[in-house]
Design an enzyme around this catalytic site. Sequence first.
Site, mmCIF file in Angstrom:
data_model
loop_
_atom_site.group_PDB
_atom_site.id
_atom_site.type_symbol
_atom_site.label_atom_id
_atom_site.label_comp_id
_atom_site.label_asym_id
_atom_site.label_seq_id
_atom_site.Cartn_x
_atom_site.Cartn_y
_atom_site.Cartn_z
ATOM 1 N N ASP A 163 -21.358 -97.618 -90.695
ATOM 2 C CA ASP A 163 -21.210 -98.741 -89.784
ATOM 3 C C ASP A 163 -22.085 -98.543 -88.548
ATOM 4 O O ASP A 163 -22.148 -97.444 -87.977
ATOM 5 C CB ASP A 163 -19.735 -98.844 -89.367
ATOM 6 N N GLU A 219 -25.807 -99.605 -92.271
ATOM 7 C CA GLU A 219 -25.812 -100.906 -91.620
ATOM 8 C C GLU A 219 -26.819 -100.749 -90.475
ATOM 9 O O GLU A 219 -26.505 -100.133 -89.445
ATOM 10 C CB GLU A 219 -24.430 -101.255 -91.065
#
Length: 705
Positions: free
Chosen positions: A342, A378
Amino acid sequence: MQVWPGEAYPLGATYDGAGTNFAVFTEAADRVELCLLHDDGSETAVELRESDAFVRHAYVPGVMPGQRYGFRAHGPYAPERGQRCNSAKLLLDPYAKAVSGSIAWGEEVYGYHFDAPDKRNDLDSTPHTMSSVVVNPYFDWGDDRRPRRGYHETVLYEAHVKGLTMLHPGLPDELRGTYAALAHPAVIEHLVELGVTALELMPVHQFVNDHRLVDMGLNNYWGYNTIGFFAPHNAYASWGDRGQQVLEFKSAVRALHEAGIEVILDVVYNHTAEGNHLGPTLSFRGLDNPSYYRLADDPRYYMDTTGTGNSLLMRSPHVLQLIMDSLRYWVTEMHVDGFRFDLAATLARQFHEVDRLSSFFDLVQQDPVVSQVKLIAEPWDVGEGGYQVGNFPPLWTEWNGKYRDTVRDLWRGEGRALAEFASRLTGSSDLYQDDGRRPLASINFVTCHDGFTLNDLVSYNDKRNQANGEDNRDGESHNRSWNCGAEGETDDPAVLELRARQMRNFVATLMLSQGVPMVSHGDEFARTQRGNNNAYCQDSELAWVNWPAEGAESSELLAFTRALVWLRKEHPVFRRRRFFHGRPVEGTHDELSDIVWFTPEGKEMAQRDWDSAQASALSVFLNGNAISEPGQRGERIADDSFLMLFNASPKTLDFVVPVNHGRQWEVIVDTGRAEGVPAGTGAKVKAGDRLTLVDRSMTVLQRPT
């Protein structure tokens, strides 16, 4: 109670069959106590007198798995110098393998008083906070073997443990929303039939429900609020939270592996649940605030490139050790097959700028364990210069946000240049080829947890996030969505028909693009969040997958999605491991180019066609007899050839089947039809024939080798 010196490594609580070794790092504290917690509310304090390189440690004979514990750090509380030790706060072990309980929010878990933020708060947090748990590391993995699928064989399925399983009609009530549900045959059967090869789980590291959300009657549903990087989130365990969650998670991994499905974890190493300077003192802040967090010039405050209040200090050797130890633990002990990171751009911020050669990536590159599993970035954060799609090191794959945006724009009629769509369809060579990566570096997706579902993407122009309690200010406002003529729910048959066609367009485009496709859970059922594009706090039926009944309308989309996934799996021309050359390939004995682009009139695209502002239709020929990469044993790979016709315009168009690229073709996909895939044998067409494509539809033709 006997207390022995113990060892400084490994960090955390390590049970050896006779007792437990405890070790915790802190450079900031003057003194550290280990607190063994008892079910009657009492505790036994053991001072960790031994210290090696700022690691305090002790071995306590007789401490067994299931024992709850925490630490108290005695030391300076001087926020103006970045120091926040407070012995009144029971602190979680950063290396805890399991966490028990939850937080009862109140002033007790904060290091300061609400009415006097500069004054130290000496209220005991123990009855109000979570505790670490000693776990039994032993587990019978049997003959568990990792599927080890190559990226070219991978179909990712992003799912939430609770959201995927909570409403499944085939699950016992006591298993819904848990790790055990993932292992249930009813769930695994669906994934296998769909063609999924990798389950990408949204955060399962122990996380915290934010104080603000709890006060509003909401929860941190997504889980991007980690407090324990080694512990499976205890609320997803049906067996208990005294270490049973570890066994339950391992059992789920074992069952998924037996079905040939890899397990990939969405991990949040960029920040913690302790928030900004007004956040609670739960673990890292109380142990060693300046070693764990990136502090601002005024050390009372935190630098925040994540939008959550803090960022971990990626140049700290202790932070890097924590992350690498966590990654290795999940691979070696929990048998997971990879990670999706993330806000991974934050991990690259060794100083301020995003540097792809930062220490973190150096460590991953040389690590003999972590470097061998799937690593998905990401590739952005909210800090300056944080959008880094295409800029991660060669070992990494990336969520390709440019793919998402370009494909959405094409089908909603806001077409960018066709050249960009062509690049996204063929693996985004403009992003990945220059550093030696292949098309498989691109994780292609149209939807994910963050944003509209597939159904909502074609049903709403505007977000509907009022239920989140922020006056619809949260969530992305520019979604590249199109409601097909009516906002939200409607019974207009023409609108519903167009929406269904658009969903088929997105599914077909995704599955037939070069790269690695990722499906968001429930999109195969056309699930809706009723326009909420930021359901991070919606732990309810709004965000859970509503499994359809037999014969439901959404079963057509499910059947179509399955068919397209399996079409991709059966034909290597859709999952090439090298970029197209745009010319005939030597050694294939085929004079045709490996890829050719055509106008709807069947003529090869010229530069003016690529540059046309109104262009929204084209065809592409994929030569299955010109695949340049060899098979696993050096054998030549040959496949059927395909012609994909895209009509993203708002009107019906005739397409000419190009000459000189195959005499006879069969229609195998037509998104203009409700079923999308012909039952049995499709229509036969010949070179030079005209095919009529209704507005916003695509057709795929197949020519046997």
